[in-house]
Design an enzyme around this catalytic site. Structure first.
Site, PDB file in Angstrom:
ATOM      1  N   GLY A  12       0.686  -1.340  -0.133  1.00  0.00           N
ATOM      2  CA  GLY A  12       0.102  -0.042  -0.184  1.00  0.00           C
ATOM      3  C   GLY A  12       0.750   1.299   0.020  1.00  0.00           C
ATOM      4  O   GLY A  12       2.015   1.472   0.301  1.00  0.00           O
ATOM      5  N   ARG A  16      -2.796   8.051   4.020  1.00  0.00           N
ATOM      6  CA  ARG A  16      -2.864   8.939   5.361  1.00  0.00           C
ATOM      7  C   ARG A  16      -1.770   9.338   5.780  1.00  0.00           C
ATOM      8  O   ARG A  16      -1.562  10.339   6.690  1.00  0.00           O
ATOM      9  CB  ARG A  16      -3.685   7.889   6.366  1.00  0.00           C
ATOM     10  N   ASN A 382      51.527  15.284  18.450  1.00  0.00           N
ATOM     11  CA  ASN A 382      51.093  16.289  19.012  1.00  0.00           C
ATOM     12  C   ASN A 382      50.712  17.305  17.899  1.00  0.00           C
ATOM     13  O   ASN A 382      51.560  17.780  17.136  1.00  0.00           O
ATOM     14  CB  ASN A 382      51.885  17.051  20.281  1.00  0.00           C
ATOM     15  N   THR A 428      55.916  26.519  15.115  1.00  0.00           N
ATOM     16  CA  THR A 428      54.617  27.203  15.056  1.00  0.00           C
ATOM     17  C   THR A 428      54.608  28.445  13.809  1.00  0.00           C
ATOM     18  O   THR A 428      55.676  29.061  13.362  1.00  0.00           O
ATOM     19  CB  THR A 428      54.268  28.199  16.247  1.00  0.00           C
ATOM     20  N   ARG A 445      59.203  30.869   8.387  1.00  0.00           N
ATOM     21  CA  ARG A 445      58.714  32.133   8.678  1.00  0.00           C
ATOM     22  C   ARG A 445      59.317  33.131   8.551  1.00  0.00           C
ATOM     23  O   ARG A 445      60.486  33.272   8.533  1.00  0.00           O
ATOM     24  CB  ARG A 445      58.176  32.285  10.317  1.00  0.00           C
TER      25      ARG A 445
END
Ligand code: UD1
Ligand code: CA
Length: 471
Positions: A12, A16, A382, A428, A445
């Protein structure tokens, strides 16, 4: 017990539901409605389960093939949805001579378990004069919409559909038909061949097999089951109610087995919880998620197909998909583990870290905001705050490998494919574009220059400009 073939009626549309999705494919606790009926029929010992499909059949077929691969589950097609009787015929037409009895059930009653179905099978296995037909009934407060069980001198004579009821007395009957039938196959074949659509809905009613059997003098057994398990899903409100009941059942089961599940957590049917794990409120556990012993999934986490190792802690509001979190690892708060993330034992993945197809070794850490895509991170490495694995060059994805014990300083970018050797150190703010040998320092850097007194001169200049404007 005789070999029973199951027929699950699922053709079906479910008008509804007001949905483009066929009714039986709407999920309840993570699994489509049809899944539960098929599983219950298998659990009840059916040697084979035939699912009658029609509306949206490809979707249903595709799901069944995937979810029940290797199990004796197949489909039969009902071309036009001419009623439950016609659907049962479509199923029966595909069943071989070996089958001795048939279980027919509506595909929209997901709370029914294998045990309930076995209770309906029982009268056909009774010694002496077994029943030829058994069906499930229950007593409900409000029988509106259901087929009523009509009896004469206590004997079941007929099921009459709500819209075909003829008197207030019939409407007051609170014993309803649940849509689960077990029949001797010869009787079912004969009964189905006599169906007509001479009724209020102009359909072939499966329920008419009861009157046929009664008229044929067959023994009919009505098996009462608890009303709450027989709730059918016809609209979204019922979907919500049935899901609530199913969910309570799932949570009760895991609590009984020793897991703490707080109110307000959502646990799908396919989830596994080990003793002494804690699932806090607002958590959503989906798919095949597994939480092992002593692990905690804290408030608001959403885990889909995730394995959480023993003693691991997933802190609030973390989202993970198709990933594994090692024993005693720590994740979050606010971490995002995308597909293919594998965190080793005691690894740490902190707030605002996103991973994808990334493996982290034992004790490796990335504690603060980072994007780690397509990475292989060794034991004890890390990864500093603000690190980005630049894995995508606009055409292809590449791998970043960080070997054991390496240290990646904050705000570094690793332009993949690239490898940082074991115990190497990335300073860094470095943009790593070529491999870093083990134990080396990589730094890229611009050298810092300090200009004495420059800040005061700059401020004086700004002030002068402002004063000139104000005149
Ligand atoms: C049916 C019963 C009713 C019973 C109720 C219990 C009939 C005529 N009525 O009513 O006595 O109280 O279940 O929940 O059986 N289906 C098909 N093909 C079709 C029509 C339906 O496969 O042509 C399937 C549906 O997908 C559904 C199941 O049969 O899974 C039941 O059909 P539905 O229309 O929901 O029947 P109800 O009106 O609930
Ligand atoms: Ca129904």
């Amino acid at each position: 017990m005789q070999t029973t073939t199951g027929i699950v009626l699922a053709a079906g549309q479910g008008t509804r539901m007001k949905s483009a999705v066929p009714k039986v494919m709407h999920p309840i606790c993570g699994l489509p409605i049809v899944h539960y009926g098929v599983q219950a029929a298998l659990d009840a010992g059916c040697g084979e389960v035939v699912v009658v499909v029609g509306q949206g059949r490809h979707r249903v077929e595709e799901y069944l093939a995937r979810a029940f691969a290797g199990r004796p589950v197949r489909v039969a097609v009902q071309e036009d949805q001419r009623g439950t009787g016609d659907a049962a015929r479509a199923g029966l037409a595909t069943i071989g001579k070996e089958a001795l009895q048939v279980l027919v059930m509506n595909g929209d009653v997901p709370l029914v378990s294998g045990e309930h179905l076995r209770a309906v099978m029982l009268p056909l296995a009774e010694a002496g004069s077994p029943a030829a037909l058994a069906f499930a009934t229950c007593l409900v407060g409000d029988p509106t919409g259901y087929g009523r069980v009509l009896r004469r001198s206590g004997q079941v004579v007929e099921i009459r559909e709500h819209r075909d009821l003829r008197s207030p007395e019939e409407r007051d009957v609170c014993e309803i038909n649940a849509g689960i039938y077990v029949s001797n196959i010869a009787l079912l074949r004969e009964a189905l061949s006599t169906l007509t659509s001479d009724n209020a809905q102009g359909e072939l009613y499966l329920t008419d097999i009861v009157a046929f059997s009664s008229n044929a003098g067959e023994r009919i057994a009505a098996v009462a089951l608890p009303a709450d398990v027989l709730a059918g899903v016809n609209d979204r409100e019922q979907l919500g109610q049935v899901e609530r009941t199913m969910h309570e059942r799932i949570v009760r089961k895991w609590r009984l087995e020793g897991a703490t599940v707080r109110d307000g957590a959502r646990v799908d049917a396919g989830v596994v919880l080990e003793p002494d794990c804690t699932i806090e409120s607002g958590v959503v556990l989906r798919g095949a998620t597994r939480v092992e012993r002593d692990a905690t999934v804290d408030v608001g986490c959403v885990l889909t197909d995730v394995a959480v190792g023993a003693g691991a802690v997933v802190k609030p509001y973390s989202v993970a998909t198709e990933s594994s979190i090692g024993p005693r690892a720590q994740v979050g708060p606010f971490a995002h583990l995308r597909a293919g993330t594998r965190l080793g034992e005691e690894a740490h993945l902190g707030n605002f870290v996103e991973t994808k197809k990334t493996t982290m070794g034992r004790g490796a850490k990335a504690n603060h905001l980072a994007y780690l895509g397509d990475g292989v991170i060794g034991d004890g490495a890390n990864i500093g705050a603000g690190t980005i694995f630049c894995n995508y060059d606009g055409f292809q994805k590449h791998t970043t490998t960080i070997e054991a014990g390496a240290f990646i300083g904050s705000d570094s970018q690793l332009v993949a494919p690239v490898t940082v050797g074991a115990n190497a150190y990335v300073a860094t703010g470095t943009t790593v574009t070529t491999d870093v040998p083990p134990n080396a320092l990589a730094i890229s850097r611009v050298k810092q220059e300090n200009k004495e007194g420059y800040a005061s001169r700059l401020r004086a200049r700004m002030k002068a400009a402002k004063d000139a404007k104000g005149k």
